[in-house]
Design a protein around this motif. Structure first.
Motif, mmCIF file in Angstrom:
data_model
loop_
_atom_site.group_PDB
_atom_site.id
_atom_site.type_symbol
_atom_site.label_atom_id
_atom_site.label_comp_id
_atom_site.label_asym_id
_atom_site.label_seq_id
_atom_site.Cartn_x
_atom_site.Cartn_y
_atom_site.Cartn_z
ATOM 1 N N GLU A 60 55.576 -19.244 -14.388
ATOM 2 C CA GLU A 60 55.831 -18.132 -15.306
ATOM 3 C C GLU A 60 56.570 -18.554 -16.578
ATOM 4 O O GLU A 60 56.311 -18.010 -17.650
ATOM 5 C CB GLU A 60 56.623 -17.023 -14.605
ATOM 6 C CG GLU A 60 55.867 -16.339 -13.481
ATOM 7 C CD GLU A 60 54.669 -15.523 -13.936
ATOM 8 O OE1 GLU A 60 54.462 -15.319 -15.144
ATOM 9 O OE2 GLU A 60 53.921 -15.079 -13.047
ATOM 10 N N GLU A 61 57.479 -19.512 -16.464
ATOM 11 C CA GLU A 61 58.336 -19.855 -17.597
ATOM 12 C C GLU A 61 57.892 -21.079 -18.391
ATOM 13 O O GLU A 61 58.217 -21.187 -19.575
ATOM 14 C CB GLU A 61 59.767 -20.067 -17.105
ATOM 15 C CG GLU A 61 60.382 -18.803 -16.518
ATOM 16 C CD GLU A 61 61.755 -19.023 -15.931
ATOM 17 O OE1 GLU A 61 62.417 -20.028 -16.269
ATOM 18 O OE2 GLU A 61 62.185 -18.170 -15.115
ATOM 19 N N THR A 62 57.156 -21.995 -17.766
ATOM 20 C CA THR A 62 56.833 -23.226 -18.498
ATOM 21 C C THR A 62 55.336 -23.519 -18.613
ATOM 22 O O THR A 62 54.955 -24.426 -19.340
ATOM 23 C CB THR A 62 57.520 -24.457 -17.858
ATOM 24 O OG1 THR A 62 56.923 -24.725 -16.583
ATOM 25 C CG2 THR A 62 59.005 -24.238 -17.700
ATOM 26 N N ILE A 63 54.501 -22.772 -17.915
ATOM 27 C CA ILE A 63 53.054 -22.991 -17.997
ATOM 28 C C ILE A 63 52.363 -21.791 -18.637
ATOM 29 O O ILE A 63 51.689 -21.919 -19.660
ATOM 30 C CB ILE A 63 52.460 -23.308 -16.610
ATOM 31 C CG1 ILE A 63 53.045 -24.618 -16.076
ATOM 32 C CG2 ILE A 63 50.941 -23.377 -16.676
ATOM 33 C CD1 ILE A 63 52.691 -24.927 -14.645
ATOM 34 N N TYR A 64 52.551 -20.628 -18.037
ATOM 35 C CA TYR A 64 51.863 -19.424 -18.512
ATOM 36 C C TYR A 64 52.033 -19.170 -20.015
ATOM 37 O O TYR A 64 51.044 -18.874 -20.696
ATOM 38 C CB TYR A 64 52.313 -18.204 -17.695
ATOM 39 C CG TYR A 64 51.660 -16.932 -18.141
ATOM 40 C CD1 TYR A 64 50.332 -16.665 -17.816
ATOM 41 C CD2 TYR A 64 52.353 -15.997 -18.907
ATOM 42 C CE1 TYR A 64 49.719 -15.501 -18.241
ATOM 43 C CE2 TYR A 64 51.744 -14.830 -19.329
ATOM 44 C CZ TYR A 64 50.428 -14.591 -18.997
ATOM 45 O OH TYR A 64 49.816 -13.449 -19.422
ATOM 46 N N PRO A 65 53.237 -19.291 -20.569
ATOM 47 C CA PRO A 65 53.395 -18.984 -22.000
ATOM 48 C C PRO A 65 52.571 -19.891 -22.931
ATOM 49 O O PRO A 65 52.336 -19.537 -24.082
ATOM 50 C CB PRO A 65 54.884 -19.198 -22.263
ATOM 51 C CG PRO A 65 55.535 -19.086 -20.933
ATOM 52 C CD PRO A 65 54.522 -19.595 -19.951
ATOM 53 N N ARG A 75 46.279 -27.528 -23.625
ATOM 54 C CA ARG A 75 45.490 -28.296 -22.658
ATOM 55 C C ARG A 75 46.361 -28.769 -21.498
ATOM 56 O O ARG A 75 45.922 -28.755 -20.340
ATOM 57 C CB ARG A 75 44.809 -29.480 -23.351
ATOM 58 C CG ARG A 75 43.695 -29.064 -24.305
ATOM 59 C CD ARG A 75 42.885 -30.245 -24.805
ATOM 60 N NE ARG A 75 43.680 -31.301 -25.411
ATOM 61 C CZ ARG A 75 44.043 -31.352 -26.693
ATOM 62 N NH1 ARG A 75 43.677 -30.369 -27.512
ATOM 63 N NH2 ARG A 75 44.750 -32.359 -27.161
ATOM 64 N N LEU A 76 47.586 -29.166 -21.788
ATOM 65 C CA LEU A 76 48.507 -29.609 -20.740
ATOM 66 C C LEU A 76 48.877 -28.437 -19.825
ATOM 67 O O LEU A 76 48.904 -28.581 -18.599
ATOM 68 C CB LEU A 76 49.762 -30.224 -21.355
ATOM 69 C CG LEU A 76 50.753 -30.851 -20.393
ATOM 70 C CD1 LEU A 76 50.099 -31.938 -19.550
ATOM 71 C CD2 LEU A 76 51.937 -31.423 -21.149
ATOM 72 N N ALA A 77 49.133 -27.276 -20.383
ATOM 73 C CA ALA A 77 49.438 -26.088 -19.578
ATOM 74 C C ALA A 77 48.256 -25.744 -18.671
ATOM 75 O O ALA A 77 48.435 -25.420 -17.492
ATOM 76 C CB ALA A 77 49.792 -24.909 -20.482
ATOM 77 N N ASP A 78 47.039 -25.833 -19.217
ATOM 78 C CA ASP A 78 45.843 -25.559 -18.423
ATOM 79 C C ASP A 78 45.727 -26.548 -17.262
ATOM 80 O O ASP A 78 45.447 -26.148 -16.129
ATOM 81 C CB ASP A 78 44.599 -25.628 -19.309
ATOM 82 C CG ASP A 78 43.334 -25.323 -18.538
ATOM 83 O OD1 ASP A 78 43.136 -24.148 -18.169
ATOM 84 O OD2 ASP A 78 42.559 -26.273 -18.272
ATOM 85 N N LEU A 79 45.959 -27.824 -17.523
ATOM 86 C CA LEU A 79 45.900 -28.839 -16.468
ATOM 87 C C LEU A 79 46.971 -28.577 -15.408
ATOM 88 O O LEU A 79 46.704 -28.644 -14.206
ATOM 89 C CB LEU A 79 46.067 -30.242 -17.050
ATOM 90 C CG LEU A 79 46.128 -31.384 -16.029
ATOM 91 C CD1 LEU A 79 44.863 -31.434 -15.186
ATOM 92 C CD2 LEU A 79 46.365 -32.703 -16.743
ATOM 93 N N GLN A 80 48.178 -28.248 -15.836
ATOM 94 C CA GLN A 80 49.254 -27.972 -14.887
ATOM 95 C C GLN A 80 48.910 -26.773 -14.006
ATOM 96 O O GLN A 80 49.156 -26.791 -12.794
ATOM 97 C CB GLN A 80 50.566 -27.726 -15.628
ATOM 98 C CG GLN A 80 51.121 -28.973 -16.268
ATOM 99 C CD GLN A 80 52.279 -28.677 -17.196
ATOM 100 O OE1 GLN A 80 52.320 -27.633 -17.844
ATOM 101 N NE2 GLN A 80 53.223 -29.594 -17.262
ATOM 102 N N MET A 81 48.338 -25.736 -14.602
ATOM 103 C CA MET A 81 47.941 -24.565 -13.826
ATOM 104 C C MET A 81 46.877 -24.945 -12.800
ATOM 105 O O MET A 81 46.940 -24.534 -11.640
ATOM 106 C CB MET A 81 47.409 -23.467 -14.750
ATOM 107 C CG MET A 81 46.919 -22.244 -13.999
ATOM 108 S SD MET A 81 46.375 -20.903 -15.067
ATOM 109 C CE MET A 81 45.034 -21.664 -15.970
ATOM 110 N N ARG A 82 45.901 -25.733 -13.229
ATOM 111 C CA ARG A 82 44.837 -26.165 -12.311
ATOM 112 C C ARG A 82 45.398 -27.007 -11.166
ATOM 113 O O ARG A 82 44.965 -26.882 -10.020
ATOM 114 C CB ARG A 82 43.777 -26.949 -13.068
ATOM 115 C CG ARG A 82 42.935 -26.111 -14.002
ATOM 116 C CD ARG A 82 42.123 -27.000 -14.933
ATOM 117 N NE ARG A 82 41.344 -26.239 -15.860
ATOM 118 C CZ ARG A 82 40.083 -25.832 -15.646
ATOM 119 N NH1 ARG A 82 39.489 -26.132 -14.517
ATOM 120 N NH2 ARG A 82 39.447 -25.131 -16.549
#
Length: 107
Positions: A60-65, A75-82
């Protein structure tokens, strides 16, 4: 696609947090029947809850935003979520297209 994956992952993380909170007292009380020292069982139970809470906050605090941010950060946030969702590949609603190897290059 991202919205569906966000909803899936958020639901799994909340579910895991709820399970950890409900199981922690059972684990802590059941130490004797598992032949585990009570203080170890209590520590493990607390770790389950803390880990579940930390995963949800991480998302919620470091990926979603950053999911809809252009460039490397997005792209890094998308990879982390995956990567976080990959833990749930056995779930009936998980989609193979969400696998980390399907993510865009992060460079």
């Amino acid at each position: 696609m991202t919205d569906t994956l966000v909803q899936f992952l958020r639901a799994r993380l909340v579910e895991k947090q709820d399970h950890a909170r409900s199981m922690a007292p059972i684990v802590a009380r059941g130490a004797g029947s598992m032949d585990v020292r009570p203080e170890l069982a209590a520590a493990f139970a607390q770790e389950m809850v803390t880990a579940a809470e930390a995963r949800l906050r991480l998302f919620e605090e470091t990926i979603y935003p950053y999911l809809w941010v252009d460039g490397r950060a997005g792209r890094l946030a998308d990879l982390q979520m995956r990567l976080m969702a990959f833990e749930y590949t056995a779930h009936q609603d998980y989609r193979p297209g969400w696998a980390p190897d399907e993510a865009a290059e992060v460079s």
